[in-house]
Design a protein around this motif. Sequence first.
Motif, short mmCIF file in Angstrom:
data_model
loop_
_atom_site.label_atom_id
_atom_site.label_comp_id
_atom_site.label_asym_id
_atom_site.label_seq_id
_atom_site.Cartn_x
_atom_site.Cartn_y
_atom_site.Cartn_z
N GLY A 74 0.81 -1.21 0.00
CA GLY A 74 0.00 0.00 0.00
C GLY A 74 0.84 1.26 0.00
N LYS A 75 0.29 2.32 0.59
CA LYS A 75 0.94 3.62 0.61
C LYS A 75 1.95 3.71 1.76
CE LYS A 75 -3.28 5.66 -1.27
NZ LYS A 75 -4.38 6.62 -1.05
N PRO A 76 2.84 4.72 1.72
CA PRO A 76 3.76 4.91 2.85
C PRO A 76 2.98 5.07 4.15
CG PRO A 76 4.42 6.27 0.99
CD PRO A 76 3.08 5.70 0.64
N PHE A 77 3.54 4.56 5.24
CA PHE A 77 2.84 4.64 6.52
C PHE A 77 3.85 4.76 7.66
CE2 PHE A 77 3.82 0.21 5.77
CZ PHE A 77 4.24 -0.26 7.02
N TYR A 78 3.39 5.38 8.74
CA TYR A 78 4.15 5.45 9.98
C TYR A 78 3.69 4.31 10.89
CZ TYR A 78 5.93 10.06 8.72
OH TYR A 78 6.57 11.08 8.09
N ALA A 79 4.63 3.65 11.53
CA ALA A 79 4.32 2.53 12.41
C ALA A 79 4.19 3.02 13.85
CB ALA A 79 5.41 1.46 12.32
N LEU A 80 3.00 2.87 14.42
CA LEU A 80 2.79 3.15 15.84
C LEU A 80 2.99 1.85 16.59
CD1 LEU A 80 -0.34 5.52 15.87
CD2 LEU A 80 2.09 6.10 15.73
N VAL A 81 4.03 1.79 17.40
CA VAL A 81 4.43 0.52 18.02
C VAL A 81 4.31 0.53 19.54
CG1 VAL A 81 5.97 -0.14 16.13
CG2 VAL A 81 6.84 1.29 18.00
N ARG B 290 -5.06 0.06 10.02
CA ARG B 290 -4.53 1.33 9.54
C ARG B 290 -5.50 2.47 9.86
NH1 ARG B 290 -0.22 0.43 5.81
NH2 ARG B 290 0.61 -1.59 6.38
N ARG B 291 -4.95 3.67 9.93
CA ARG B 291 -5.74 4.88 10.09
C ARG B 291 -5.18 5.96 9.16
NH1 ARG B 291 -8.44 1.63 12.24
NH2 ARG B 291 -9.30 1.62 14.37
N THR B 292 -6.06 6.91 8.77
CA THR B 292 -5.67 8.05 7.97
C THR B 292 -5.78 9.30 8.81
OG1 THR B 292 -6.44 7.00 5.92
CG2 THR B 292 -6.16 9.39 5.88
N VAL B 293 -4.73 10.10 8.83
CA VAL B 293 -4.71 11.32 9.65
C VAL B 293 -5.61 12.36 8.99
CG1 VAL B 293 -3.27 13.14 10.65
CG2 VAL B 293 -2.39 10.79 10.45
N VAL B 294 -6.50 12.94 9.78
CA VAL B 294 -7.46 13.93 9.28
C VAL B 294 -7.01 15.36 9.59
CG1 VAL B 294 -9.85 14.76 9.45
CG2 VAL B 294 -9.37 12.30 9.45
N SER B 295 -6.40 15.56 10.74
CA SER B 295 -5.95 16.90 11.12
C SER B 295 -4.62 16.80 11.84
CB SER B 295 -6.99 17.60 12.00
OG SER B 295 -7.25 16.85 13.17
N VAL C 34 -1.09 5.81 9.17
CA VAL C 34 -0.41 5.21 10.32
C VAL C 34 -0.91 3.78 10.49
CG1 VAL C 34 -0.07 7.40 11.52
CG2 VAL C 34 -2.12 6.04 11.99
N ALA C 35 -0.02 2.91 10.94
CA ALA C 35 -0.37 1.52 11.25
C ALA C 35 -0.40 1.36 12.75
CB ALA C 35 0.65 0.57 10.63
N LEU C 36 -1.53 0.91 13.28
CA LEU C 36 -1.66 0.63 14.70
C LEU C 36 -1.25 -0.81 14.93
CD1 LEU C 36 -3.37 3.19 14.27
CD2 LEU C 36 -5.04 2.28 15.87
N LEU C 37 -0.03 -1.01 15.40
CA LEU C 37 0.53 -2.36 15.52
C LEU C 37 0.23 -2.92 16.90
CD1 LEU C 37 3.73 -1.61 13.50
CD2 LEU C 37 2.20 -3.53 13.05
N TYR C 38 -0.91 -3.59 17.00
CA TYR C 38 -1.31 -4.19 18.27
C TYR C 38 -0.32 -5.27 18.71
CZ TYR C 38 -5.66 -2.19 16.47
OH TYR C 38 -6.60 -1.34 15.93
N ALA C 39 0.27 -5.97 17.75
CA ALA C 39 1.23 -7.02 18.08
C ALA C 39 2.44 -6.46 18.81
CB ALA C 39 1.67 -7.75 16.82
N SER C 40 2.80 -5.21 18.53
CA SER C 40 3.89 -4.56 19.23
C SER C 40 3.42 -3.96 20.55
CB SER C 40 4.51 -3.46 18.36
OG SER C 40 5.48 -2.72 19.08
N LEU D 52 -4.30 -4.78 24.15
CA LEU D 52 -5.08 -4.15 23.09
C LEU D 52 -5.53 -5.17 22.05
CD1 LEU D 52 -2.99 -0.87 22.57
CD2 LEU D 52 -4.77 -1.38 24.26
N GLY D 53 -5.72 -6.40 22.50
CA GLY D 53 -6.10 -7.47 21.59
C GLY D 53 -7.48 -7.31 20.99
N TYR D 54 -8.33 -6.52 21.65
CA TYR D 54 -9.66 -6.23 21.11
C TYR D 54 -9.74 -4.81 20.57
CZ TYR D 54 -11.01 -10.50 23.59
OH TYR D 54 -11.09 -11.80 24.03
N GLY D 55 -8.60 -4.20 20.33
CA GLY D 55 -8.54 -2.81 19.91
C GLY D 55 -8.09 -1.95 21.09
N GLY D 56 -7.86 -0.69 20.79
CA GLY D 56 -7.34 0.20 21.82
C GLY D 56 -8.41 1.05 22.48
#
Length: 424
Positions: free
Chosen positions: A57-64, A311-316, A331-337, A361-365
Motif C-alpha cells: 500500500g501507501k507509505p505509513f508510519y508505524a505506531l508501536v 490502519r488509520r488516515t490522519v485527518v488533522s 499510520v499503522a496501529l501495531l497491536y502485536a507490538s 489491546l487485543g480487542y482494539g485500543g
Amino acid sequence: MTVTDQVSDDRAAHRDLADPAFWRLPRPERLAAFARLRELEAPVLFTPRPGTARTSGKPFYALVRHADVMTASRTPKVFASAPGATTPEPAGWAKALFGNSMVNMDGAEHAALRRIISRRFTPRLLAATEENIGRLAGRLVDEMIAERPGDFMPSAASRLPLEVICDLMGIPAEHRPRIAAQIDHASEQVGVERRGRLRIPGRGTASLAMMQLVMARLARERRRRPQDDLVSALVRADVDGEGLSSRELGAFFSLLLVAGVETTRNAIAHGVSLLDRHPEQRELLRSDFERYIGGAVEEIVRHSTPIIQFRRTVVSEFELGGRTFLPGEKVALLYASANRDEAVFTRPDLFDITRSPNPHLGYGGGGPHHCLGAHLARLEMTALFRELLTRRTVIRRTGEPRLVDSNFDNRVGSLPLSMGPTVT
C-alpha cells in the motif's frame, strides 16, 4: 538525527515493515524488530519498495508503543478509519457491491450502524447464546475424543465460533457447510503467500459474494417471517425506524466471519499451543479453572494478538509519540507490538495467566471501534477450554502450529494433536 537518517537507519537495523519479506520472518524476529522500533524517539515512516505496492500500500508510519496505539484508537476525529482500515484500502467498486464494513466507517455513520447492532444484543439473547456455547463446546470435544482427529483446527477451533455465529444469526443448517468452505477459501485467498504476495485483506471476493447472497436471501425471508434470531432483529425496523438493509446485513455478516470466527479460532489455537508449551500454567489453570480462566483468556489474547494491525488516515494535524502528524498521512496501529510494550507489561514475552493488570489491546485500543464481539469471544474460549481441561482424556499437540504468513492477522493454518492417556 533527521527523519531521513532515522528511516535509513531503521531499514538497515530493524527490517522494513513495508517489505513482504519482513512478514515471512519467524514471529520472534518480528517481535524483536518491534521492540527495537519502540526504543526510537518517534514513529518511523515505511515506504513500499518498487514492485510491492499491491501488498504494502501507501507509505505509513508505524505506531508501536502501547500509549500511542491507544491514543490513536481513542482519537477517531484525528485518526480516521475511512477510507479503509486495512491494506490495501477497499476499492470503490467493492464498497458499492458489498457495502461498506463498520471497520472502515467513522463518525455518525459508524455510530448509527453500531447502535442498531448493539441494541439487538439483548440480555436474553446473550444468556441463550452462553448456554448454547457451553453445549456446543461439550459436543465438539465429545466428537474429538470419539473421532481422534489429527488436526485441531477443523475439529474444534474453527467449528465452535462458526457454529456460534450461525446459531446467533439464524443461518439454516443446510447453508453452513458451504459457508464454512467459503470462509476457508476466502481466508486462503487473503492469506497464503503466492508469488511473493502475503495474506492481505480484500481478496476472495467471489467467496464474499456467495456469503452475502446467502444473507440477502435470508434477510428477505426474515422480513416476511421473522424468527427469534439476530437476522430477524437486525432487518426489522424498530420504533425509531432503524434496521439494516440487505447489503448492510451482508457487510455485517462478512465482518462477523472475520471478527467473530477467524480471530477467535486463532486465539483458541494459540491458547492450546501456549498451554501445552507451558505445562506449569496449564496445571495451574486446571487446579482451579474458575479462578484462573478469566486471566488465562486475557493472557492468551495478549500473547498471541490475533489481529496484528489496522490502519488509520490522519485527518488533522496532531502530535503523538514525538512526531507531528499531518492530514493525509497513514499510520499503522501495531497491536502485536503494543501488547509487548515493556513500559506497560513486566516481562512481556512471558506467558503468565496470573498477569494483573493486563491492559492488552487485543480487542482494539478502546474508542468507537473497540471489538463488539469481545464478550462473545471470551465466552467461547472459556467454554472450550473448560471442556478441554476438565475431561479425563488429555488432548495434546504433537507439533508446532503452522502459521500463515500475514501482515494482518496471526492465523494458524493447522495444529497437529493427539489424545493422550486417561488422567487417573
